[in-house]
Design an enzyme around this catalytic site. Structure first.
Site, PDB file in Angstrom:
ATOM      1  N   SER A 223       0.698  -1.862   0.127  1.00 45.18           N
ATOM      2  CA  SER A 223       0.190   0.187  -0.396  1.00 45.18           C
ATOM      3  C   SER A 223       1.045   1.438  -0.033  1.00 45.18           C
ATOM      4  O   SER A 223       1.528   1.865  -0.934  1.00 45.18           O
ATOM      5  CB  SER A 223      -0.561   0.035   1.075  1.00 45.18           C
TER       6      SER A 223
ATOM      7  N   HIS B 258      -7.675  -4.958  -1.080  1.00 47.82           N
ATOM      8  CA  HIS B 258      -6.640  -4.431  -1.266  1.00 47.82           C
ATOM      9  C   HIS B 258      -5.697  -5.589   0.196  1.00 47.82           C
ATOM     10  O   HIS B 258      -4.173  -5.275  -0.190  1.00 47.82           O
ATOM     11  CB  HIS B 258      -6.285  -3.103   0.033  1.00 47.82           C
TER      12      HIS B 258
END
Length: 699
Positions: free
Chosen positions: A554, A669
């Site tokens: 991320s 994610h």
């Protein structure tokens, strides 16, 4: 190996197509931004075949995969509890239930060696029956009785969810109950027949970041179109999210958080007729309600309350838009209150407080107009994670762990004086014999001392020969603290490798100031911190450039992309996980617009100039000599999106540079659709590191 993602955990955004961003029109790989388009997915399939043909063919892959899967699905794992009403709930995954079962037991039985669990929802069976891969995203129950709940389910791991009403007493979804279709949404209970909801209500109700900004009241049995609007932010906000806070005395606060930027918010209270703004600083988190007082953590000074402090505000004052904050706890210069670890019980506030990145748990109790405090008796030099607390009483559970100390689940009574008691302990997942943990500091480019931890073999040669993995996050005021990872230990440490956790700026290890030091155009300091730690490792002889591999996900994936392009000479291997990499177009991809307050915007000339300079996608050079990176992402990532990773790999291919790219089709994610996916991603990554830092199998 974990992703530090607290700061983006609330993001609920998706992007189906290609966003148009002014001034960025000469990108030959823009077609890869179509997240689920046929042409991009065909490209992904080709790349995946090439990468898997190499990594899965390595003789070590199956061993790594089986070891990771065995740890992830071990029957003697701690079933992490969630306290709802008088019972304990847990989401459990194993090889028979890879997506998981949601189950419950009573509190007394939970403490036994073999609790008798009752399965409430079997996600694998539900997915099979409905033809969709459901991933658990949590539950919100009506207080104080906590019988009716909203279960959040995601298809394939996306942040967008559907919400269904569930009855804990019957153990079934409620026929004709609340059933909110898939959306970026948040909901809580006003009463048994009323929800407060923010979601996609139709055209013009989502912000530029893709989040809802319209809050409505939804009655049982009425269609979404009939819901009554009670609050509207603006499309330029990040979003608006409702919650209902209830304390043991029966006080109730209906809170609407209007996120103006990622870090600044208006806090409003809805009194049944209007939503009124509460006098609080912009940088504030609401953590609950205790004894008629709102509990907040602030990230900027407010009156006599310093930044990073816990504070309270009488609800009766807040409802009339008045009142002053009272300090509960103000951290010192090397301390921090962990943003993700503040909880309330029936009569107390409990928080994880870190001192030089070493954790403890503190309990705060109302006393007159102020608060008293005490520190729970816990082992030293470990991380402290608050797992769950009850709302009607003062009991709860916390977990302590360290790099070589397996996790222990401890029960506590915040209102009593007895020390926490260990009720569950995870067995060791790897042989830690001979391993030592040390904490050092490196001097960054501006002279700031930046701490980091090293786990390595005692007596290891100081000639730079130890294969070492290093990770960091460095953003959004997220702290990286010591933790026990059985998979990292088994696959890497047990085989003679070393591990480094870097506490670079941008995080929250030393409070808001540590984060602010690297925000927006000051971000180069974050990148310098990380590179400085690498050089310090070399100077100490712990490892060397050819033996040092780095990884992050991320925002940490952005960090890895920058390290690859700015300092290719420092790394033998780089894994870039679910990353941001195109910093000139990030605002138009998935939830990117919500992070302008962290990274800056291309609409601001000074910030655009910095973004253009640091953007890994734009920093790649045809004649660059980069270590071959391993870039992985997931198609279902609707938060950062797979677009960044795809385009970065495509540019490396365009330039004739070596790279590996893998995109998993599920998992969102965090890549956690099921335990097999997590084990596969860990095994692929470890094979890559072994090939680059150790060499071919058998050597």
């Amino acid at each position: 190996m974990r992703l530090g993602v607290f700061a983006v955990a609330a993001a609920l955004a998706a992007s189906a197509g290609i966003a148009q961003i002014a001034g960025v029109t000469d990108d030959p790989h823009i077609w890869l931004e179509d997240r689920e388009g046929a042409k991009p997915l065909a490209w992904v399939e080709t790349e995946n075949k090439r990468t898997l043909a190499r990594l899965e063919a390595d003789p070590r892959y199956q061993t790594f995969y089986q070891e990771a899967l065995e740890i992830a699905s071990a029957e003697d794992r701690i079933p992490m509890p969630e306290m709802i009403g008088t019972r304990i709930f847990n989401l459990w995954r194993d090889q028979a239930h890879p997506q998981g079962i949601w189950r419950s037991t009573d509190a007394a039985d939970f403490a036994s060696a073999n609790p008798a669990w009752t399965t409430l929802i079997d996600l694998d069976a539900l997915s099979k029956a409905e033809g969709r891969k459901w991933v658990w995203k949590g539950v919100t129950c009506l207080e104080p009785d906590e019988r009716r709940c909203l279960v959040a389910l995601s298809e394939g791991g996306e942040d967008a969810t559907s919400l269904r009403e569930f009855d804990l007493e019957t153990g079934k979804f409620v026929d004709g109950g609340f059933d909110l279709p898939v959306s970026k949404q948040n909901a809580d209970w006003i009463d048994a027949d009323t929800l407060i909801v923010s979601r996609d209500w139709g055209e013009g109700t989502l912000t530029k970041s893709g989040y809802p900004f319209v809050v409505k009241i939804l009655k049982r049995g009425e269609p979404l179109a009939s819901a009554q609007e009670i609050y509207r932010g603006t499309s330029d906000d990040i979003g608006a999210w409702p919650s209902v806070e209830v304390d043991a005395q029966g006080n109730r606060a209906v809170v609407i958080t209007r996120a103006k930027t990622f870090f600044t918010s208006d806090i409003l209270l809805w009194d049944g007729a209007a939503a009124k703004k509460v006098p609080l600083p912009d940088r504030v988190d609401v953590n609950g309600l205790v004894d008629g007082r709102l509990i907040v953590r602030i990230s900027e000074p407010w009156g006599k309350v310093p930044e990073g402090a816990l504070a309270s505000l009488p609800l009766k004052d807040a409802l009339r838009g008045a009142g002053d904050l009272t300090t509960i706890f103000a951290p010192g210069p090397r301390q921090s209150v962990d943003r993700g670890n503040v909880r309330v019980t029936g009569g107390t506030v409990i928080a994880s407080v870190y001192d030089n990145v070493r954790g403890r748990a503190m309990v705060f109790t109302p006393s007159g107009e102020g608060w008293t405090s005490r520190t729970l008796a816990l082992p030293d030099n470990l991380s402290v994670d608050l797992v769950t607390t009850e709302r009607a009483g003062d009991r709860g559970y916390l977990a302590v762990s360290g790099f070589t100390t397996p996790t222990r689940l401890m029960a506590f009574d915040a209102a009593g004086n007895q020390p926490p008691v260990a009720v569950k302990s995870s067995p060791a997942r790897f042989d830690a014999t001979g391993l030592v943990v040390e904490q050092f500091e490196a001097s960054s480019s501006d002279g700031t001392k930046v701490p980091y931890f090293v786990v390595h073999r005692q007596g290891a040669p100081k000639d730079g020969s130890t294969p070492t993995l290093m990770t960091a996050y460095g953003g959004f005021e997220v702290s990286n603290t010591p933790y026990y990872s059985g998979i990292t230990g088994k696959l890497w440490l047990e085989r003679g490798g070393a591990f480094v956790l870097a506490n670079i700026r941008g995080g929250g290890e030393f409070g808001p100031e540590w984060h602010e030091a690297g925000r927006k155009t000051k971000r180069q300091l974050i990148f310098d911190d990380f590179a400085s730690i690498a050089r310090d490792l070399f100077a100490r002889g712990i490892t060397s450039a050819k033996r040092l591999g780095i990884y992050g996900g991320s925002n940490g994936g952005l960090l890895m992309g920058v390290q690859l392009t700015q300092h290719p000479e420092l790394w033998g291997a780089v894994t870039i996980q679910v990353p941001l990499l195109d910093m000139l177009r990030y605002e138009g991809i998935a939830a990117g617009a919500s992070w302008v307050d962290e990274y800056g915007s291309v609409s601001v000339p000074e910030e655009r100039a910095f973004l253009a300079k640091m953007s890994p996608y734009h920093a790649l050079r045809k004649d660059g000599r980069y270590p071959e990176p391993y870039i992985w992402t997931t198609t279902k990532d609707d938060r950062v999106g797979p677009q960044h990773a795809r385009k970065f790999a495509a540019r490396m291919k365009e330039y004739g540079l070596p790279y590996l790219f893998y995109e998993d089709m599920a998992g969102g994610h965090s890549g956690d659709a099921d335990i097999a996916q997590g084990a596969r991603l860990q095994a692929l990554q470890t094979v890559y590191f072994a090939q680059k830092l150790i060499g071919p199998a058998g050597k």
